[in-house]
Enzyme design. Structure first.
Site, short mmCIF file in Angstrom:
data_model
loop_
_atom_site.label_atom_id
_atom_site.label_comp_id
_atom_site.label_asym_id
_atom_site.label_seq_id
_atom_site.Cartn_x
_atom_site.Cartn_y
_atom_site.Cartn_z
CG ASN A 154 37.16 46.19 46.34
OD1 ASN A 154 36.77 46.73 45.31
ND2 ASN A 154 38.34 46.42 46.85
CB THR A 233 41.78 42.69 34.61
OG1 THR A 233 41.38 41.40 35.05
CG2 THR A 233 40.68 43.33 33.80
CD GLU A 251 43.50 54.05 41.25
OE1 GLU A 251 44.25 53.35 41.98
OE2 GLU A 251 43.62 55.28 41.17
CB CYS A 285 43.17 47.55 45.94
SG CYS A 285 42.52 49.17 46.35
CD GLU A 459 39.78 55.84 40.69
OE1 GLU A 459 39.74 55.04 41.64
OE2 GLU A 459 38.95 55.86 39.76
P1 NAD Z 1 39.12 41.76 37.94
O1 NAD Z 1 40.37 42.28 37.36
O2 NAD Z 1 38.82 40.33 37.83
O3 NAD Z 1 37.87 42.52 37.28
C1 NAD Z 1 37.75 43.92 37.32
C2 NAD Z 1 36.74 44.36 36.28
O4 NAD Z 1 37.30 44.18 34.98
C3 NAD Z 1 35.43 43.58 36.28
O5 NAD Z 1 34.37 44.47 36.07
C4 NAD Z 1 35.59 42.64 35.09
O6 NAD Z 1 34.37 42.26 34.52
C5 NAD Z 1 36.38 43.51 34.13
N1 NAD Z 1 37.15 42.80 33.12
C6 NAD Z 1 37.71 41.58 33.21
N2 NAD Z 1 38.37 41.29 32.07
C7 NAD Z 1 38.23 42.35 31.24
C8 NAD Z 1 38.69 42.66 29.94
N3 NAD Z 1 39.45 41.81 29.23
N4 NAD Z 1 38.37 43.85 29.40
C9 NAD Z 1 37.64 44.75 30.11
N5 NAD Z 1 37.17 44.50 31.34
C10 NAD Z 1 37.46 43.32 31.92
O7 NAD Z 1 39.13 42.26 39.45
P2 NAD Z 1 38.11 41.88 40.63
O8 NAD Z 1 38.36 40.45 41.01
O9 NAD Z 1 36.75 42.33 40.27
O10 NAD Z 1 38.62 42.84 41.80
C11 NAD Z 1 39.68 42.53 42.61
C12 NAD Z 1 40.95 43.23 42.14
O11 NAD Z 1 40.73 44.62 42.03
C13 NAD Z 1 42.09 43.07 43.11
O12 NAD Z 1 43.29 42.82 42.41
C14 NAD Z 1 42.17 44.43 43.77
O13 NAD Z 1 43.42 44.75 44.31
C15 NAD Z 1 41.77 45.34 42.68
N6 NAD Z 1 41.27 46.61 43.22
C16 NAD Z 1 42.02 47.75 43.06
C17 NAD Z 1 41.58 48.94 43.59
C18 NAD Z 1 42.40 50.20 43.44
O14 NAD Z 1 41.83 51.28 43.54
N7 NAD Z 1 43.69 50.14 43.21
C19 NAD Z 1 40.38 49.00 44.27
C20 NAD Z 1 39.63 47.84 44.41
C21 NAD Z 1 40.08 46.65 43.87
#
Ligand code: NAD
Length: 485
Positions: A154, A233, A251, A285, A459
């Site tokens: 995002n 994840t 995060e 998020c 962060e």
């Molecule tokens: P996701 O969990 O699908 O993927 C996040 C990242 O993790 C990607 O780069 C992915 O390739 C990697 N990944 C996936 N499986 C993995 C594994 N087994 N080992 C290591 N890396 C792995 O999330 P998304 O769909 O890309 O993003 C949306 C999510 O992120 C939402 O839940 C959102 O709330 C969260 N988010 C949190 C914050 C925050 O700061 N708290 C900010 C932005 C987004």
């Protein structure tokens, strides 16, 4: 003709672009049209190894430089990012589909803020002197070593910088893996850092899906993992890092409450609800997606909200007049449409939106459901799209209990003119990043992160320095070292 968004190569390692077309191709699809605008290749094991080896080799000399020297490079990169904001924002819009109106003010600029802030702090990293009579203890704040950053889709520029800036300020190196959905922007951050004088190998970007992230997390050369992503994840990555006792920052997602009391300024509360649900088309998020509105003002609130949602301008995200973009991908659009159907089926009252929009790309209209009940799926699960759930409440204790009844704990907001109530309620809410009479402000000076399943660590702010460094304590004896025998 090659699209301007196509990067020079897929990876940036040891100060330069590197290609390896043996990896799985990853198409970059522009969410506003569905066209493939670029292709990158997932990192092969050889690329993963090259990135980690260069991060490992470069880190020790970087940590030996003075904080002021390190900070100067980060601050120079911040200035370069600001100078190139227009170009970087256009790229961010291609990467994510978010409107240029947003990316011009919230992405590269936020990344620059992080580099400037942590660049400024780098020279002030010190230890303590602890007197012990004639003896004393001193502490040294040391770098952790090689850090891995893994990003969500995002905020690709912001996430890359929010991790790079404190990591580098503390004397670490980093290998960053962007989300496979938005692989472009982090490469620019790497390129700019090197142009600003960052020695080769300290900030590397490699592409790939979860397997590449997994390979980075388990590598013995890695000392710390910082993930921005979903809770499922996060649980996997945290467990993998814990197996080798690595440091983590997590995060993760949320389903945050925003509470509107009967004395709130309705327009401010509606504004907060719009910011906290429809900015970046709801793909944030910390969004306040459970909007608890006191029953005495509910209809007034909903009427004003429905009126103001008419101000959403959907269309070409590269047109600065557009203020509401598509979902990042077809997959995310389908997930969100699935939740909207569940909301309808569960009997929530649809106030506006509720459908895909007849435009090219993956647009969903800003959607508001009222009369949402706590046990409905749309009130319990993170949707990560433009879907607001409005719930009614009667009194303070009741709303606090209901707001806290979730596995998540990222953010929370309260709208009220009674400031004692505002502070009292915020202190009772189980969340890490909170707001009173506002929603979703995330300045670099303020700690950002969640409690409960929403995360570990923080962060931004001085807090982030503690998560990218560790303390060594040294006892110094001035007299004899006595022993029992
Ligand atoms: P996701 O969990 O699908 O993927 C996040 C990242 O993790 C990607 O780069 C992915 O390739 C990697 N990944 C996936 N499986 C993995 C594994 N087994 N080992 C290591 N890396 C792995 O999330 P998304 O769909 O890309 O993003 C949306 C999510 O992120 C939402 O839940 C959102 O709330 C969260 N988010 C949190 C914050 C925050 O700061 N708290 C900010 C932005 C987004």
């Amino acid at each position: 003709m090659t699209h301007p968004a196509q990067p020079t190569a897929s990876h940036f390692i040891n100060g330069q672009y590197v290609e390896d077309t043996n990896g799985t191709p990853i198409p970059v699809i522009y969410a506003a049209t569905g066209e493939t605008i670029a292709t990158v290749y997932a990192a092969t094991p050889a690329i993963v190894d090259q990135a980690l080896a260069s991060a490992k080799a470069a880190q020790k000399a970087w940590a030996k430089m003075t904080g002021t020297e390190r900070g100067r490079i980060l601050r120079r990169a911040a200035d370069m990012i600001r100078d190139r904001n227009q170009e970087l924002s256009v790229l961010e819009t291609y990467d994510t589909g978010k409107p240029l109106q947003e990316t011009l003010v919230a992405d590269a600029t936020s990344g620059a803020d992080a580099l400037e802030y942590f660049g400024g702090l780098a020279g002030s990293l010190t230890g303590e002197h602890i007197p012990m009579g004639d003896d004393w203890v001193y502490t040294i704040r040391e770098a952790l070593g090689v850090c891995v950053g893994i990003g969500a889709w995002n905020y690709p520029t912001q996430i890359a910088c929010w991790k790079a800036a404190p990591a580098l300020a503390c004397g670490n190196s980093m290998v960053f893996k962007p989300s496979e959905t938005t692989p472009l922007c982090a490469l620019k951050v790497a390129e700019i850092l090197v142009e600003a004088g960052l020695p080769a190998g300290l900030y590397n970007v490699i592409q790939g899906m979860g397997e590449v992230g997994g390979a980075l997390v388990t590598d013995p050369r890695v000392d710390k993992v910082s993930l921005t992503g979903s809770v499922p994840t996060g649980k996997k990555v945290y467990a993998a890092a814990a197996a080798e006792m690595k440091h983590v920052t997590m995060e993760l997602g949320g389903k945050s409450p925003m509470i509107v009391f009967e004395d709130a300024d309705i327009d401010n509360a509606v504004g907060g609800a719009i910011n906290g649900n429809f900015y970046s088309s709801g793909q944030v998020c910390s969004n306040g997606t459970r909007v608890f509105v006191h029953s005495s003002i509910k209809e007034k609130f909903l009427a004003r909200l429905a009126e103001r949602v008419q101000g959403a301008v959907l269309g070409d995200p590269q047109d600065e007049a557009t203020n509401f973009g598509p979902m990042v991908s077809e997959n995310q659009m389908n997930i969100v449409l699935g939740y909207i159907e569940k909301g309808k089926a569960e009997g929530a009252r649809l106030i506006c939106g509720g459908d895909r929009v007849d435009l090219p790309g993956y647009f969903i209209a800003p959607t508001v459901f009222a009369d949402v009940k706590d046990d409905m799926v749309i009130a319990r699960e993170e949707i990560f799209g433009p879907v607001m759930a409005v719930l009614d409440f009667e009194d303070e204790d009741e709303v606090i209990a209901r707001a806290n009844d979730t596995e998540f704990g990222l953010s929370a907001g309260v709208f009220t003119k009674d400031l004692s109530r505002g502070h009292r309620v915020i202190s009772a809410l189980e969340a890490g990043s909170c707001f009173i009479n506002s929603y979703n402000d995330a300045p670099v000076e303020a700690p950002f992160g969640g409690v409960k399943a929403s995360g570990v660590g923080r962060e931004n702010s001085k807090e982030a320095l503690n998560h990218y460094s560790q303390v060594k304590s040294v006892y110094v004896r001035m007299g004899d070292c006595e022993a029992a025998f």
